[in-house]
Write a protein that holds these residues in place. Sequence first.
Motif, PDB file in Angstrom:
ATOM      1  N   SER A   1      -5.335   0.118  -4.192  1.00  0.00           N
ATOM      2  CA  SER A   1      -4.970   0.771  -2.933  1.00  0.00           C
ATOM      3  C   SER A   1      -5.436  -0.069  -1.747  1.00  0.00           C
ATOM      4  O   SER A   1      -6.456  -0.770  -1.826  1.00  0.00           O
ATOM      5  CB  SER A   1      -5.657   2.142  -2.832  1.00  0.00           C
ATOM      6  OG  SER A   1      -5.202   3.003  -3.846  1.00  0.00           O
TER       7      SER A   1
ATOM      8  N   HIS B   1       0.814  -1.227   0.000  1.00  0.00           N
ATOM      9  CA  HIS B   1       0.000   0.000   0.000  1.00  0.00           C
ATOM     10  C   HIS B   1       0.850   1.281   0.000  1.00  0.00           C
ATOM     11  O   HIS B   1       0.581   2.192  -0.802  1.00  0.00           O
ATOM     12  CB  HIS B   1      -1.013  -0.013   1.154  1.00  0.00           C
ATOM     13  CG  HIS B   1      -1.827   1.227   1.238  1.00  0.00           C
ATOM     14  ND1 HIS B   1      -2.689   1.616   0.220  1.00  0.00           N
ATOM     15  CD2 HIS B   1      -1.882   2.208   2.166  1.00  0.00           C
ATOM     16  CE1 HIS B   1      -3.245   2.774   0.547  1.00  0.00           C
ATOM     17  NE2 HIS B   1      -2.776   3.150   1.712  1.00  0.00           N
TER      18      HIS B   1
ATOM     19  N   ILE C   1      -6.375  10.358 -10.394  1.00  0.00           N
ATOM     20  CA  ILE C   1      -5.833   9.105  -9.849  1.00  0.00           C
ATOM     21  C   ILE C   1      -6.044   9.079  -8.338  1.00  0.00           C
ATOM     22  O   ILE C   1      -6.472   8.077  -7.770  1.00  0.00           O
ATOM     23  CB  ILE C   1      -4.330   9.006 -10.220  1.00  0.00           C
ATOM     24  CG1 ILE C   1      -4.215   8.768 -11.729  1.00  0.00           C
ATOM     25  CG2 ILE C   1      -3.622   7.911  -9.427  1.00  0.00           C
ATOM     26  CD1 ILE C   1      -2.824   9.002 -12.298  1.00  0.00           C
ATOM     27  N   ARG C   2      -5.816  10.216  -7.702  1.00  0.00           N
ATOM     28  CA  ARG C   2      -5.993  10.284  -6.250  1.00  0.00           C
ATOM     29  C   ARG C   2      -7.460  10.103  -5.846  1.00  0.00           C
ATOM     30  O   ARG C   2      -7.755   9.439  -4.852  1.00  0.00           O
ATOM     31  CB  ARG C   2      -5.464  11.621  -5.724  1.00  0.00           C
ATOM     32  CG  ARG C   2      -5.485  11.700  -4.213  1.00  0.00           C
ATOM     33  CD  ARG C   2      -5.022  13.052  -3.744  1.00  0.00           C
ATOM     34  NE  ARG C   2      -3.590  13.224  -3.920  1.00  0.00           N
ATOM     35  CZ  ARG C   2      -2.691  12.866  -3.007  1.00  0.00           C
ATOM     36  NH1 ARG C   2      -3.081  12.333  -1.881  1.00  0.00           N
ATOM     37  NH2 ARG C   2      -1.408  13.049  -3.223  1.00  0.00           N
TER      38      ARG C   2
ATOM     39  N   VAL D   1       1.878   1.881  -3.454  1.00  0.00           N
ATOM     40  CA  VAL D   1       0.786   2.454  -4.260  1.00  0.00           C
ATOM     41  C   VAL D   1       0.654   3.940  -3.966  1.00  0.00           C
ATOM     42  O   VAL D   1       0.544   4.768  -4.882  1.00  0.00           O
ATOM     43  CB  VAL D   1      -0.563   1.733  -3.973  1.00  0.00           C
ATOM     44  CG1 VAL D   1      -1.716   2.431  -4.700  1.00  0.00           C
ATOM     45  CG2 VAL D   1      -0.494   0.265  -4.378  1.00  0.00           C
ATOM     46  N   MET D   2       0.707   4.285  -2.677  1.00  0.00           N
ATOM     47  CA  MET D   2       0.557   5.700  -2.295  1.00  0.00           C
ATOM     48  C   MET D   2       1.650   6.569  -2.921  1.00  0.00           C
ATOM     49  O   MET D   2       1.396   7.681  -3.372  1.00  0.00           O
ATOM     50  CB  MET D   2       0.591   5.836  -0.768  1.00  0.00           C
ATOM     51  CG  MET D   2      -0.663   5.340  -0.077  1.00  0.00           C
ATOM     52  SD  MET D   2      -2.145   6.264  -0.549  1.00  0.00           S
ATOM     53  CE  MET D   2      -2.796   5.301  -1.856  1.00  0.00           C
TER      54      MET D   2
ATOM     55  N   GLU E   1      -3.991   2.533  -8.806  1.00  0.00           N
ATOM     56  CA  GLU E   1      -4.786   3.230  -7.790  1.00  0.00           C
ATOM     57  C   GLU E   1      -5.972   2.386  -7.310  1.00  0.00           C
ATOM     58  O   GLU E   1      -6.375   2.494  -6.155  1.00  0.00           O
ATOM     59  CB  GLU E   1      -5.247   4.605  -8.312  1.00  0.00           C
ATOM     60  CG  GLU E   1      -6.059   4.615  -9.595  1.00  0.00           C
ATOM     61  CD  GLU E   1      -5.212   4.442 -10.873  1.00  0.00           C
ATOM     62  OE1 GLU E   1      -3.985   4.339 -10.768  1.00  0.00           O
ATOM     63  OE2 GLU E   1      -5.814   4.391 -11.960  1.00  0.00           O
ATOM     64  N   ASN E   2      -6.516   1.506  -8.199  1.00  0.00           N
ATOM     65  CA  ASN E   2      -7.635   0.651  -7.774  1.00  0.00           C
ATOM     66  C   ASN E   2      -7.161  -0.439  -6.808  1.00  0.00           C
ATOM     67  O   ASN E   2      -7.970  -1.117  -6.197  1.00  0.00           O
ATOM     68  CB  ASN E   2      -8.303  -0.016  -8.987  1.00  0.00           C
ATOM     69  CG  ASN E   2      -8.967   0.990  -9.898  1.00  0.00           C
ATOM     70  OD1 ASN E   2      -8.366   2.003 -10.235  1.00  0.00           O
ATOM     71  ND2 ASN E   2     -10.202   0.726 -10.297  1.00  0.00           N
TER      72      ASN E   2
ATOM     73  N   VAL F   1       0.625   7.114  -6.446  1.00  0.00           N
ATOM     74  CA  VAL F   1      -0.525   8.027  -6.521  1.00  0.00           C
ATOM     75  C   VAL F   1      -0.057   9.472  -6.299  1.00  0.00           C
ATOM     76  O   VAL F   1      -0.469  10.387  -7.012  1.00  0.00           O
ATOM     77  CB  VAL F   1      -1.616   7.618  -5.493  1.00  0.00           C
ATOM     78  CG1 VAL F   1      -2.693   8.698  -5.362  1.00  0.00           C
ATOM     79  CG2 VAL F   1      -2.253   6.280  -5.894  1.00  0.00           C
TER      80      VAL F   1
ATOM     81  N   ILE G   1     -10.089   3.283  -1.131  1.00  0.00           N
ATOM     82  CA  ILE G   1      -9.741   3.209   0.301  1.00  0.00           C
ATOM     83  C   ILE G   1     -11.019   3.299   1.147  1.00  0.00           C
ATOM     84  O   ILE G   1     -11.206   2.522   2.085  1.00  0.00           O
ATOM     85  CB  ILE G   1      -8.730   4.327   0.669  1.00  0.00           C
ATOM     86  CG1 ILE G   1      -7.376   4.011   0.014  1.00  0.00           C
ATOM     87  CG2 ILE G   1      -8.580   4.459   2.185  1.00  0.00           C
ATOM     88  CD1 ILE G   1      -6.332   5.115   0.121  1.00  0.00           C
TER      89      ILE G   1
ATOM     90  N   SER H   1      -8.182   6.411  -5.997  1.00  0.00           N
ATOM     91  CA  SER H   1      -7.528   5.761  -4.868  1.00  0.00           C
ATOM     92  C   SER H   1      -8.306   6.022  -3.579  1.00  0.00           C
ATOM     93  O   SER H   1      -8.582   5.091  -2.802  1.00  0.00           O
ATOM     94  CB  SER H   1      -6.088   6.281  -4.756  1.00  0.00           C
ATOM     95  OG  SER H   1      -5.518   5.857  -3.550  1.00  0.00           O
ATOM     96  N   ASN H   2      -8.702   7.274  -3.367  1.00  0.00           N
ATOM     97  CA  ASN H   2      -9.452   7.611  -2.149  1.00  0.00           C
ATOM     98  C   ASN H   2     -10.778   6.850  -2.090  1.00  0.00           C
ATOM     99  O   ASN H   2     -11.193   6.398  -1.022  1.00  0.00           O
ATOM    100  CB  ASN H   2      -9.743   9.119  -2.078  1.00  0.00           C
ATOM    101  CG  ASN H   2      -8.498   9.899  -1.690  1.00  0.00           C
ATOM    102  OD1 ASN H   2      -7.537   9.334  -1.167  1.00  0.00           O
ATOM    103  ND2 ASN H   2      -8.498  11.195  -1.947  1.00  0.00           N
TER     104      ASN H   2
END
Length: 339
Positions: free
Chosen positions: A113, A95, A213-214, A98-99, A110-111, A102, A221, A217-218
């Motif tokens: 995460s 993770h 992308i963020r 990944v961060m 990003e998927n 991102v 999460i 990802s958010n």
Amino acid sequence: MVIQENISLQPFNTFGIPATARYLVRITSQAELEQVIQHPVYRNNRRFILGGGSNVLFTKNFDGLVMKVEIMGKSLVEETTESILVTAGAGEPWHPFVMSCVEQSLGGIENLSLIPGTVGAAPIQNIGAYGVELKQVIAYVDGIDLDAGVSRRFTRDECQFEYRDSVFKHTLKEKFLISSITLRLMKKNHPMVTHYGAIKEVLNEKKIDHPTIRDVSNAVIAIRRSKLPDPTLLGNAGSFFKNPVVDVNLARSIQDKYPSAPVYPIDNQFVKMAAGWLIEQCGWKGKKIGRVGVHDQQALVLVNFGGANGEEIHQLATEIQQSVLQKFGITLMMEVNIL
Ligand code: EPU
């Protein structure tokens, strides 16, 4: 290089099972691995390669050598105006890797995460979530052929990726130690994957029409936090079973009776069904039996409520398999590595 004896594996598996290893060695570099391969403890014992311990269930003590991969490092290999090749050491936690991608607006993972585990374990089961699988971004996988003691590189095709599967789970099981993986990520024109129902819902709720992308990802999460238990708080290994591939006629007969049964097309003969749905229909969701149980938000996840041993989890998994087989005529395969 130090080979330790009689070491507790409890901190090294996300189920929090208190099994021990007869021997344990931490591998932080290729040079260290080469030393291990020469050692009599390595030659005279069965071996198990351990990453983050997030996909393993120890049902007894391990009477051999656990090789804990801690090869770190991240580097940029090559860059064009559109994309970038990034290498990450097998011991890097997934993770945070990944961060870091991102944060640099590098698209592609990003998927994925918040998936627990390490970078090196990711290709073994071709981790996947919310419409993306690792195979889509893998360029190559590097490691050591443990029998021959030589370095080898596997291109994406050679990895033989399938749903939750790769060559590393079959002919190369415990025979190839992954030291790093290299991904091709997008710097621009990255096609965002947002078709997955739950992602769409989160983005709609936040009124995001053109997600970055963020943002994706958010959203992932947030979905994972709402459905999947945090292994640092509640012992688990994510999905315990794979989603089964089922004959289309069997799936149709189930859908006749349960019109809301989720079914994902594969080809003319087979479809995939949601194991979580099947398990829930058998009445397991949220059930607690002694120190183990089935998560109340996602029936695919088995949990250790504290103090359980691996045999108790395994027993529960076997009972779930039997009841799904009895009710639906479908055999669920365990996704978690049982030792
Ligand atoms: N469902 C139920 N009851 C449940 C769980 C799921 O009815 O208790 C239904 C859902 O309503 C939905 C369908 O089953 O219609 C699929 O559920 P979900 O979207 O939660 O995904 P999944 O198929 O259960 C897979 C992966 C997960 C991954 C999610 C999201 C496998 C074995 N599991 O779960 O991976 O996060 O998709 O893409 O393929 C993991 O491997 O550890 C893992 C968590």
